[in-house]
Design a protein around this motif. Structure first.
Motif, PDB file in Angstrom:
ATOM      1  N   ASP A  99      20.269  19.554 -13.488  1.00  0.00           N
ATOM      2  CA  ASP A  99      20.103  20.720 -14.373  1.00  0.00           C
ATOM      3  C   ASP A  99      21.251  21.717 -14.188  1.00  0.00           C
ATOM      4  N   VAL A 100      21.627  21.952 -12.921  1.00  0.00           N
ATOM      5  CA  VAL A 100      22.715  22.892 -12.623  1.00  0.00           C
ATOM      6  C   VAL A 100      24.029  22.363 -13.204  1.00  0.00           C
ATOM      7  N   LEU A 101      24.322  21.097 -12.954  1.00  0.00           N
ATOM      8  CA  LEU A 101      25.580  20.511 -13.421  1.00  0.00           C
ATOM      9  C   LEU A 101      25.669  20.503 -14.946  1.00  0.00           C
ATOM     10  N   ARG A 102      24.541  20.311 -15.615  1.00  0.00           N
ATOM     11  CA  ARG A 102      24.547  20.251 -17.084  1.00  0.00           C
ATOM     12  C   ARG A 102      24.351  21.617 -17.741  1.00  0.00           C
ATOM     13  N   GLY A 103      24.237  22.671 -16.911  1.00  0.00           N
ATOM     14  CA  GLY A 103      24.146  24.025 -17.464  1.00  0.00           C
ATOM     15  C   GLY A 103      22.804  24.349 -18.090  1.00  0.00           C
ATOM     16  N   SER A 104      21.748  23.766 -17.560  1.00  0.00           N
ATOM     17  CA  SER A 104      20.408  24.055 -18.081  1.00  0.00           C
ATOM     18  C   SER A 104      20.020  25.497 -17.773  1.00  0.00           C
ATOM     19  N   ARG A 105      19.247  26.101 -18.683  1.00  0.00           N
ATOM     20  CA  ARG A 105      18.795  27.475 -18.468  1.00  0.00           C
ATOM     21  C   ARG A 105      17.286  27.509 -18.246  1.00  0.00           C
TER      22      ARG A 105
ATOM     23  N   LEU B 103      17.511  29.606 -13.278  1.00  0.00           N
ATOM     24  CA  LEU B 103      17.761  31.036 -13.453  1.00  0.00           C
ATOM     25  C   LEU B 103      17.186  31.871 -12.314  1.00  0.00           C
ATOM     26  N   GLU B 104      15.968  31.538 -11.885  1.00  0.00           N
ATOM     27  CA  GLU B 104      15.327  32.311 -10.815  1.00  0.00           C
ATOM     28  C   GLU B 104      16.083  32.190  -9.501  1.00  0.00           C
ATOM     29  N   ALA B 105      16.682  31.042  -9.261  1.00  0.00           N
ATOM     30  CA  ALA B 105      17.442  30.853  -8.015  1.00  0.00           C
ATOM     31  C   ALA B 105      18.859  31.404  -8.129  1.00  0.00           C
TER      32      ALA B 105
END
Length: 711
Positions: free
Chosen positions: A431-437, A442-444
């Protein structure tokens, strides 16, 4: 006891001309009353190793088997082969058990199958002491070991056999056992200097394939379309999944049923029976299904989910192709399956040591699924067997994956792991690598790190595949005790900070697999397939009439050999592997007639067939030509034409022999045949008859004698 008698029994009762590798050595040890341990893969011929000695040794062989259905299956097959056998378990009434006990006491049985529970029940060992026991055979012997993948505590009590019957040889057999399990079997059963036979675990007839877990159902229906009518098993992780899969397949026009331990016993028995008798093509099952069947014509096995260990996987795929004919094993793999299995294992209330062992075995299974090298070599290495070259019959060998410089991809992933303080699991990292929101990211505050969105151009599936490779190669570690978070290693630091190059495998499903371009097959192959299907239909009708599963009549490999060789007389049919004297007497004429009918039909279409020369003679006779005219026209010896006529007469064709042999001639010739036998040489009969009768008259008389005609 000589091995010669064992060879004769092998042909007479089982229809095979020679033993498979190691079988003869194993049987020789048993006949010398020595203890034996046999490690042989499913379908490798373990049963022959105790069934043949049981037939030739005086007394009864007691077989300890853990599954009721398997006992019935093997006993049915033995009875069809003419071997007196029975089983005793909880499925029988007291009256039925009493009858079997009396058969044992009267020395009327050669094999008696019992469950471990029955063997150890009150009074049963005392009953066995009244019998002349030739041998104890312990099937699924790996169940005795806590190191095995299917440990059963009741098996540990089987040491009582050597304590109570020290002089009776014991043969322990299993299809899956590592070094520790093998040692445990010998010690737990108190075996005396046993000879250990380890057969090759290679099953080259099974084609191994692993596919990504996405779009599984469509891939399964495509697979089944290519395997129309061929029976197989789909293994699912849950009971609910088996029912759902069977329902969807039926809705798509496939004959399917389901099987799991939560079903009522009668419903389970019905599902199994339907599959055994080829009334359904597909059984969708949990691992509760399989050990209880001896069905030799399973042509494929699909794993909808990842098995929990390589032993289970190997045993389950081994249920395909037991007859030695071509079979397929298809495994679907996804990382989610690994996580589900881990959760099931860690939540299970077993000893810590057992849980750790199971987790290690699961990890080996995962490595197999993610492998980029020959799968068969990996399997064989697991069981301590090496293979010098790639197998050529797995998906990796057929479509070797291409590699590319994946250094940048790996660095992006490692950087993201480092910048998230090694606190993310695989899903969150993607999720981080693919830029998920999503909320977790977001909370982290992971949307603030430098590598957030650095892998947008790579799909979720490809990221997962690359991360799996990184795990396998030691670039990252999975912290099982910290919610499966990813950790950096020494290797990863060299890539991240010293710019060490990394090769990754680019996983792409082969275009050939997707399009399945089918090459035109030679005419002879199409004819062989058509005859095989005819013989399958005949086998099914005979099996239904005899109330046995079709493969008990003849195996697929036997039918395939018939379709290739087209035997049209007794000698030729008995030369087919799997056709013994007993089965020839029961079914031989029906199959020969079907082959003859098929060949006649093909001949009328102008198809040139191997072994169809007598049918050309038939066609000429039907046109009114005499044997001499046919011989001249076809440039054959007239005796050969008469031999064709005799063969046709034996198979029921309307051939008027009265023109060529008188009743008086036949009466005299028949006496000589009675003396020397129908399989004697024509020359010997000719000489016994004082050389008064021509060869063709003798050959025609043999045909009449065989038919026991009222002519």
């Amino acid at each position: 006891m000589e091995i010669r008698e064992a060879r004769e029994a092998l042909k007479l009762y089982f229809g095979y001309d020679q033993f498979r590798p190691m079988q003869e050595q194993i049987i020789s040890e048993v006949l010398q009353k020595n203890d034996v341990v046999v490690l042989m893969p499913t379908g490798g011929g373990k049963s022959i190793c105790f069934q043949v000695p049981a037939v030739v040794m005086p007394g009864v062989c007691v077989v300890i088997s853990p599954l009721i259905a398997l006992m019935k299956d093997q006993v049915d097959a033995l009875l069809e082969n003419g071997v007196p056998a029975a089983y005793m378990n909880s499925s029988l009434t007291a009256e039925q058990q009493y009858t079997i006990e009396n058969q044992c006491l009267a020395n009327q049985l050669k094999l008696l199958y019992v469950s471990p529970e029955k063997l150890l029940s009150a009074g049963f060992l005392s009953f066995l002491k009244r019998l002349n026991i030739s041998l104890f055979a312990i099937d699924e012997a790996h169940c005795i070991s806590a190191w095995g993948h299917d440990f059963r505590p009741e098996y540990t009590q089987l040491k009582a056999l050597k304590q109570q019957f020290p002089q009776v040889p014991v043969i322990a057999l299993t299809a899956t056992a590592d070094r520790l399990t093998k040692k445990d079997i010998q010690e737990q059963l108190y075996l005396r200097n046993p000879k250990v036979f380890i057969s090759s675990f290679d099953r080259p007839n099974i084609n191994l394939t692993v596919k990504p877990g996405r779009d599984r159902f469509n891939k399964i229906t495509e697979f089944l379309e290519r395997h129309r009518g061929q029976p197989g098993i789909i293994y699912c992780l849950s009971r609910k999944a088996t029912e759902a899969m069977a329902s969807k397949l039926k809705a798509n026009g496939f004959k399917a049923t389901f099987y799991h331990a939560g079903m009522p016993a009668p419903q389970r028995a019905k599902a199994q029976e339907e599959f055994l008798r080829d009334n359904v093509q597909v059984v969708c099952a949990t691992i509760a299904f399989g050990m209880g069947i001896d069905k030799s014509n399973v042509r494929w096995v699909i794993h909808y989910n990842l098995p929990k260990n390589i032993e289970s996987y190997y045993q389950e795929i081994g249920r395909a192709g037991r007859d030695g004919a071509v079979a397929d094993a298809l495994l679907f793999y996804s990382y989610a399956d690994v996580m589900n299995m881990r959760s099931m294992l860690t939540e299970n209330e077993t000893k810590k040591e057992q849980t750790e062992l199971q987790l290690v075995k699961l990890e080996r299974m995962q490595q197999f699924a993610e492998a980029a090298a020959c799968r068969r070599r990996i399997l064989l290495q697991y069981f301590g067997e090496s293979m010098e070259q790639d197998c050529g019959n797995c998906d990796i060998c057929r479509n070797p994956p291409t590699t590319f410089d994946g250094t940048l991809i790996v660095q992006k992933a490692l950087s993201a792991i480092a910048r998230t303080q090694e606190q993310v699991n695989m899903g969150l990292l993607v999720d981080v690598l693919r830029g998920s929101r999503n909320s977790q990211v977001l909370e982290a505050g992971y949307d603030k790190i430098k590598t957030y969105g650095a892998g947008r151009d790579t799909s979720v599936m490809d990221w997962q595949r690359y991360l799996h490779q990184m795990l396998n190669s030691g670039l990252v570690e999975l912290a099982y005790d910290q919610n499966y978070t990813l950790k950096l290693t020494e290797h990863s630091r060299k890539v991240l900070f010293e710019n060490q190059k990394v090769e990754l495998v680019k996983f792409e499903e082969s275009k050939a697999q997707e399009t399945e371009v089918v090459k035109a097959r030679p005419k002879r192959e199409l004819v062989k397939d058509a005859l095989f299907e005819r013989l399958r239909v005949l086998r099914k009708s005979i099996a239904d009439a005899h109330n046995v599963p079709p493969y008990v009549v003849f195996t697929d490999s036997t039918l395939q050999e018939m379709a290739a060789e087209k035997p049209t007389n007794r000698i030729a049919m008995l030369a087919i592997s799997g056709v013994g004297s007993q089965k020839y007497e029961r079914y031989g004429h029906d199959f020969i007639t079907e082959i003859m009918n098929f060949m006649t039909e093909e001949q009328s279409k102008g198809t040139k067939l191997k072994g169809a020369t007598h049918l050309v003679t038939l066609e000429a006779l039907q046109k009114g030509l005499s044997p001499d005219e046919i011989a001249m026209q076809r440039n054959l010896n007239p005796v050969t034409v008469y031999s064709h006529m005799a063969t046709l007469y034996e198979q029921g064709y309307a051939i008027d022999i009265s023109k060529y042999v008188t009743k008086d001639e036949y009466t005299i010739i028949a006496k000589a045949i009675e003396k020397l036998g129908t399989e004697s040489k024509l020359k010997d009969l000719f000489e016994l008859l004082g050389e008064k009768y021509e060869y063709f008259k003798i050959r025609l008389s043999v045909a009449i004698y065989k038919k026991r005609s009222n002519w």
